[in-house]
Design an enzyme around this catalytic site. Structure first.
Site, PDB file in Angstrom:
ATOM      1  N   SER A 148       0.856  -1.194   0.000  1.00  0.00           N
ATOM      2  CA  SER A 148       0.000   0.000   0.000  1.00  0.00           C
ATOM      3  C   SER A 148       0.891   1.243   0.000  1.00  0.00           C
ATOM      4  CB  SER A 148      -0.904   0.002   1.246  1.00  0.00           C
ATOM      5  OG  SER A 148      -0.098   0.214   2.397  1.00  0.00           O
ATOM      6  N   ASP A 180      -1.117  -1.540  -4.046  1.00  0.00           N
ATOM      7  CA  ASP A 180      -2.499  -1.588  -3.557  1.00  0.00           C
ATOM      8  C   ASP A 180      -3.012  -0.149  -3.392  1.00  0.00           C
ATOM      9  OD1 ASP A 180      -4.772  -2.866  -2.541  1.00  0.00           O
ATOM     10  OD2 ASP A 180      -4.017  -2.868  -0.476  1.00  0.00           O
ATOM     11  N   ASP A 234      -6.801   3.440  -8.059  1.00  0.00           N
ATOM     12  CA  ASP A 234      -8.096   3.508  -7.384  1.00  0.00           C
ATOM     13  C   ASP A 234      -8.716   4.880  -7.617  1.00  0.00           C
ATOM     14  OD1 ASP A 234     -10.250   3.574  -5.740  1.00  0.00           O
ATOM     15  OD2 ASP A 234      -9.209   2.890  -3.943  1.00  0.00           O
ATOM     16  N   HIS A 277     -11.877  -6.511  -2.527  1.00  0.00           N
ATOM     17  CA  HIS A 277     -11.095  -5.933  -1.423  1.00  0.00           C
ATOM     18  C   HIS A 277     -11.841  -6.207  -0.115  1.00  0.00           C
ATOM     19  CE1 HIS A 277      -8.072  -3.247  -3.458  1.00  0.00           C
ATOM     20  NE2 HIS A 277      -8.716  -3.793  -4.468  1.00  0.00           N
ATOM     21  N   SER A 329     -11.340  -9.722   4.701  1.00  0.00           N
ATOM     22  CA  SER A 329     -10.970 -10.422   5.935  1.00  0.00           C
ATOM     23  C   SER A 329     -12.228 -10.934   6.630  1.00  0.00           C
ATOM     24  CB  SER A 329     -10.209  -9.475   6.874  1.00  0.00           C
ATOM     25  OG  SER A 329      -8.854  -9.387   6.464  1.00  0.00           O
ATOM     26  N   ILE A 365      -6.631  -9.632   1.493  1.00  0.00           N
ATOM     27  CA  ILE A 365      -6.723  -9.915   2.931  1.00  0.00           C
ATOM     28  C   ILE A 365      -5.531  -9.284   3.635  1.00  0.00           C
ATOM     29  CG2 ILE A 365      -6.690 -11.741   4.688  1.00  0.00           C
ATOM     30  CD1 ILE A 365      -8.059 -13.565   2.562  1.00  0.00           C
ATOM     31  N   ASP A 366      -5.811  -8.388   4.542  1.00  0.00           N
ATOM     32  CA  ASP A 366      -4.771  -7.744   5.337  1.00  0.00           C
ATOM     33  C   ASP A 366      -5.117  -7.807   6.832  1.00  0.00           C
ATOM     34  OD1 ASP A 366      -2.682  -6.246   6.281  1.00  0.00           O
ATOM     35  OD2 ASP A 366      -3.246  -4.382   5.312  1.00  0.00           O
ATOM     36  N   SER A 367      -6.317  -7.389   7.163  1.00  0.00           N
ATOM     37  CA  SER A 367      -6.690  -7.273   8.585  1.00  0.00           C
ATOM     38  C   SER A 367      -6.588  -8.600   9.335  1.00  0.00           C
ATOM     39  CB  SER A 367      -8.119  -6.728   8.727  1.00  0.00           C
ATOM     40  OG  SER A 367      -8.181  -5.432   8.197  1.00  0.00           O
TER      41      SER A 367
END
Ligand code: G3H
Ligand code: 13P
Ligand code: ZN
Length: 325
Positions: free
Chosen positions: A57, A96, A118, A225, A228, A269-271
């Protein structure tokens, strides 16, 4: 001096997506900011033979320094080769939530194989114009581009949206044709972070909108997006060791799995990784207060992260075993 992702041994997303769309699975888009996260991603995906998209990111770039990130990604290819005994899983390096043409150019010149532009917060016509400009530049270097239509509720870097603006199925044909994007991120009720639904709210995403979108652009790679699932055992563990995560709720893994069976071919998936790491670190701090060697708490965090990533690829996204198709 500009460097091509091809010289780093990285892959763009085109081949990954064309196989995922027909194979009924999705490629993981896992974010990373540090060494332990990237080790966990590469170990997990290499061991289960899943292709992977390493996501950086804008915030990660500022946190970790982009030169270091590039060498980490380059090192990943060699590391994956070591684990795979000479054969590495396909690895893409992806920006990202890129928010400007200049940032995308900078990443492409720095060896990224894929970028997201984006423009979802812009007007439709401005989004088309900006995305098209990035695509025209990126495709000269064979770099893939992800665009976005619709706005996710919650926080995206500095931008905060109170409500979802779902992707309008009637816009997707025009958008994909006019921009030339390789994949399209959509808004169907997912959101970033660990608080995706309010207690009492129906915790469901709009798979009906996904189906409408797919009817308009059959076989076109779609990206989700904010995917999670916020595992409740991790939330409970964090809270039991002094954390204060109240009412954290995510997307059910069953719904994500359902989406991956169709044209959804990338899931971000990040969180969940943040939760897994935090739970493991808190446990060490609470149960072994005498420890002060970072390896003694970052090591367990890395192990927890690796297990989480394996689970996602094997049981939710379905990408395990598809690295060398
Ligand atoms: O889209 C958001 C990702 O989870 C990255 O988050 O901007 O805090 O690095 P970040
Ligand atoms: P989560 O916050 O649900 O993990 O989403 C991450 C994401 O979409 C990164 O772009
Ligand atoms: Zn996102």
């Amino acid at each position: 001096m500009a460097i091509s992702f091809k010289d780093l041994g990285l892959a763009n997303t085109k081949h990954m997506f064309s196989k995922a769309v027909v194979g009924g699975y999705a490629i993981p888009g896992y974010n990373f900011n540090n060494l332990e996260q990237i080790q966990a991603i590469i170990q997990a995906c290499s061991e289960i033979q899943s292709p992977v998209i390493l996501q950086v990111s804008k915030g990660a770039r500022e946190y970790a320094n982009q030169t270091l990130l590039r060498y980490l990604a380059q090192g990943c290819v060699e590391y994956a080769k070591e684990i795979g005994k000479g054969k590495n899983i396909p690895i893409a390096l992806h920006l990202d939530h890129g928010d400007s043409f200049e940032l995308c150019v900078s990443c492409i010149e720095f060896g990224f194989s894929s970028v997201m532009i984006d423009g979802s917060h812009l007007s439709y016509e401005e989004n088309v114009a900006l995305t098209k400009k990035v695509v025209e530049y990126a495709h000269k270097y064979d770099v893939s581009v992800e665009g976005e239509l619709g706005v996710l509720a919650g926080v995206e870097d500095e931008v905060q949206a109170e409500h979802h603006t779902y992707t309008r199925p009637e816009e997707v044909v025009d958008f994909t044709k006019r921009t030339g994007v390789d994949s399209l991120a959509i808004s169907i009720g997912t959101s970033h972070g660990a608080f995706k639904f309010k207690p009492g709210q129906k915790a469901e995403i709009r798979l009906d909108i996904l189906r409408e979108i797919e009817k308009q652009i059959p076989g076109f790679p779609i990206v989700m997006h904010g995917s999670s699932s916020v595992p409740q055992d991790l939330v409970a563990k964090i809270n039991s060791y002094g954390g204060k995560l109240k009412e954290a709720i995510g997307i059910s893994e069953a719904q994500i799995r359902e989406a991956c069976k169709s044209a959804v071919c990338k899931v971000n998936i990040d969180s969940d990784g943040r939760l897994a790491m935090t739970a493991a670190v808190r446990e060490v701090f609470a149960t072994k207060p005498e420890e002060f060697d970072p390896r003694k708490y970052l090591g367990p965090a890395r192990n927890a992260l690796k297990e989480l990533y394996k689970h996602k690829c094997c049981d939710v996204l379905g990408s395990a075993g598809h690295a060398f198709d």
